[in-house]
Write an enzyme that holds these catalytic residues in place. Structure first.
Site, short mmCIF file in Angstrom:
data_model
loop_
_atom_site.label_atom_id
_atom_site.label_comp_id
_atom_site.label_asym_id
_atom_site.label_seq_id
_atom_site.Cartn_x
_atom_site.Cartn_y
_atom_site.Cartn_z
N GLU A 139 -5.19 -5.35 10.73
CA GLU A 139 -4.21 -4.28 10.93
C GLU A 139 -4.54 -3.52 12.21
O GLU A 139 -5.39 -2.61 12.18
CB GLU A 139 -4.25 -3.29 9.75
CG GLU A 139 -3.90 -3.89 8.43
CD GLU A 139 -3.39 -2.82 7.46
OE1 GLU A 139 -2.27 -2.98 6.96
OE2 GLU A 139 -4.08 -1.82 7.24
N GLY A 197 2.24 2.24 10.75
CA GLY A 197 3.15 3.37 10.59
C GLY A 197 3.85 3.78 11.86
O GLY A 197 4.43 4.86 11.93
N ASN A 229 0.87 -1.19 0.00
CA ASN A 229 0.00 0.00 0.00
C ASN A 229 0.90 1.23 0.00
O ASN A 229 1.50 1.56 1.02
CB ASN A 229 -0.88 -0.05 1.26
CG ASN A 229 -1.70 1.22 1.44
OD1 ASN A 229 -1.76 2.07 0.56
ND2 ASN A 229 -2.33 1.34 2.61
N TRP A 230 0.98 1.87 -1.16
CA TRP A 230 1.90 3.02 -1.29
C TRP A 230 1.35 4.29 -0.64
O TRP A 230 2.04 5.30 -0.60
CB TRP A 230 2.20 3.28 -2.77
CG TRP A 230 3.12 2.27 -3.39
CD1 TRP A 230 3.63 1.15 -2.79
CD2 TRP A 230 3.66 2.29 -4.72
NE1 TRP A 230 4.45 0.47 -3.68
CE2 TRP A 230 4.48 1.15 -4.87
CE3 TRP A 230 3.51 3.15 -5.81
CZ2 TRP A 230 5.15 0.86 -6.06
CZ3 TRP A 230 4.18 2.86 -7.00
CH2 TRP A 230 4.99 1.73 -7.11
N LYS A 231 0.09 4.25 -0.23
CA LYS A 231 -0.56 5.43 0.40
C LYS A 231 -0.39 6.65 -0.50
O LYS A 231 -0.41 6.52 -1.72
CB LYS A 231 -0.02 5.62 1.82
CG LYS A 231 -0.14 4.33 2.63
CD LYS A 231 0.02 4.51 4.10
CE LYS A 231 -0.13 3.15 4.80
NZ LYS A 231 -0.08 3.25 6.24
N GLU A 279 -6.89 4.37 8.08
CA GLU A 279 -6.65 5.80 7.83
C GLU A 279 -7.87 6.44 7.18
O GLU A 279 -8.14 7.62 7.39
CB GLU A 279 -5.38 5.97 6.96
CG GLU A 279 -4.13 5.70 7.79
CD GLU A 279 -2.90 5.32 6.98
OE1 GLU A 279 -2.93 5.38 5.75
OE2 GLU A 279 -1.90 4.93 7.62
N GLY A 303 2.84 -1.26 4.31
CA GLY A 303 2.74 0.17 4.00
C GLY A 303 4.10 0.76 3.71
O GLY A 303 4.64 0.63 2.61
N GLY A 304 4.69 1.39 4.71
CA GLY A 304 5.96 2.10 4.53
C GLY A 304 7.03 1.28 3.80
O GLY A 304 7.69 1.78 2.88
N HIS A 344 -9.59 0.83 5.03
CA HIS A 344 -8.32 1.06 5.72
C HIS A 344 -8.55 1.99 6.91
O HIS A 344 -9.35 2.92 6.84
CB HIS A 344 -7.30 1.67 4.75
CG HIS A 344 -5.91 1.67 5.31
ND1 HIS A 344 -5.48 2.61 6.22
CD2 HIS A 344 -4.87 0.83 5.11
CE1 HIS A 344 -4.23 2.33 6.55
NE2 HIS A 344 -3.83 1.26 5.89
N SER A 348 3.35 -2.07 10.33
CA SER A 348 4.80 -2.02 10.53
C SER A 348 5.50 -3.32 10.14
O SER A 348 6.47 -3.73 10.78
CB SER A 348 5.13 -1.63 11.98
OG SER A 348 4.66 -0.33 12.26
P1 PGA Z 1 2.71 0.29 7.67
O1 PGA Z 1 1.24 0.44 7.02
O2 PGA Z 1 3.30 -0.98 7.11
O3 PGA Z 1 3.43 1.51 7.23
O4 PGA Z 1 2.52 0.21 9.14
C1 PGA Z 1 0.42 -0.68 6.84
C2 PGA Z 1 -0.88 -0.26 6.21
O5 PGA Z 1 -1.33 0.86 6.48
O6 PGA Z 1 -1.47 -1.01 5.43
#
Ligand code: PGA
Length: 273
Positions: free
Chosen positions: A173, A179, A13-15, A101, A237-238, A99, A216
């Site tokens: 998650e 994050g 997930n590149w956000k 977020e 994510g990151g 998600h 993470s």
């Molecule tokens: P993260 O994000 O790996 O940066 O914690 C995971 C996600 O939001 O899917």
């Protein structure tokens, strides 16, 4: 169903990172580092980068799927700035839904998420439905965390008939792990995956749904999750923007995926003798 029959998935997930000019090159670089056909690999760039990523992967001949990070719960209408499931046709075959977020920043409710999930399934997209508890719930105890996650799932899935779950993937998650550099333990993630499968029956349907861990995930900690038979992959994510990290994560996923394929083919062979 035994884990051997579930596919192993790693989705990035590149956000809100990369421009269309950058995304194709990054996708090509990452895809070349994660050539592991036993693992279903998905990259989810921002909407405006979907075409660039699709084209770059196709030109390079990489067998990596493209996913969107969101989809609207209606098919069309006066929704400025939104993107519907039919609009994703030809651009993406996967989509992240619910998600945390978006639950937080766009106030997405379970009802809205259920609509998104239905639109995605109707359009033939593979949805990755995200669920997870906030920190206070985890600190209150595993049963409190479990109750919240199961409520989120019931809220999102209630309007869906059992057979409509085909193609669904769930990502557990925990909100406090996203994050933050603080990941859940493999055992806690597996316990949540087991609770999801146990409590949401019927088992024959639920046993087939892959459950990923997200929060993470890095190449350094992913072993802990793949050591758990209940966990079928990772939503990253990151670390998904870093080719070295994705290479390490997918390599580890490949060990599990190939072990599962070997068990499945041994079972088929023993049945036919
Ligand atoms: P993260 O994000 O790996 O940066 O914690 C995971 C996600 O939001 O899917």
């Amino acid at each position: 169903m035994i884990p051997a029959m579930r596919k192993v998935v790693v989705a990035g997930n590149w956000k809100m990172h990369t421009t269309p000019a950058e995304a194709g090159e990054l996708a090509r670089t990452i895809a070349a580092r994660m050539r592991e056909p036993a693992v279903t690999r998905v990259l989810c760039p921002p909407f405006v980068c979907l075409a660039a990523v699709r084209d770059a992967l196709a030109e390079a001949g990489e067998d990596v799927a493209v996913g969107a990070q969101n989809v609207h719960h209606e098919l069309q209408g006066a929704y400025t700035g939104e993107v519907s499931a039919p609009m994703l046709s030809g651009l993406a075959t996967w989509v992240i839904v619910g998600h945390s977020e978006r639950r937080r920043d766009a106030a997405e409710t379970d009802e809205v998420i259920a609509g998104k999930l239905n639109r995605a399934l109707e359009a033939g997209l593979h949805p990755i439905l995200c669920v997870g508890e906030p920190l206070a719930a985890r600190e209150a105890g595993a049963d409190v965390a479990e109750a919240i996650v199961l409520d989120q799932l019931r809220g999102a899935l209630m309007p869906n008939a059992g057979e409509a779950l085909t193609g669904l993937v769930i990502a557990y998650e925990p909100v406090w792990a996203i994050g933050t550099g603080r990941n859940a333990s493999g055992a806690d993630a597996a316990a949540m995956a087991d609770a999801i499968r146990r409590k949401l029956g019927p088992p024959m349907v639920w046993d087939t749904v892959p459950i990923l861990y997200g929060g993470s995930v890095t190449s350094a900690n992913v072993d802990e999750f793949f050591a758990e038979p209940s966990i079928d992959g990772a939503l990253v994510g990151g670390a998904s923007l870093k080719p070295d990290e994705m290479a390490g994560i997918v390599a580890r996923a490949g060990v599990t995926a190939r072990a599962r394929l070997a068990v499945a083919s041994a079972m088929r062979a023993s049945r036919s003798t």
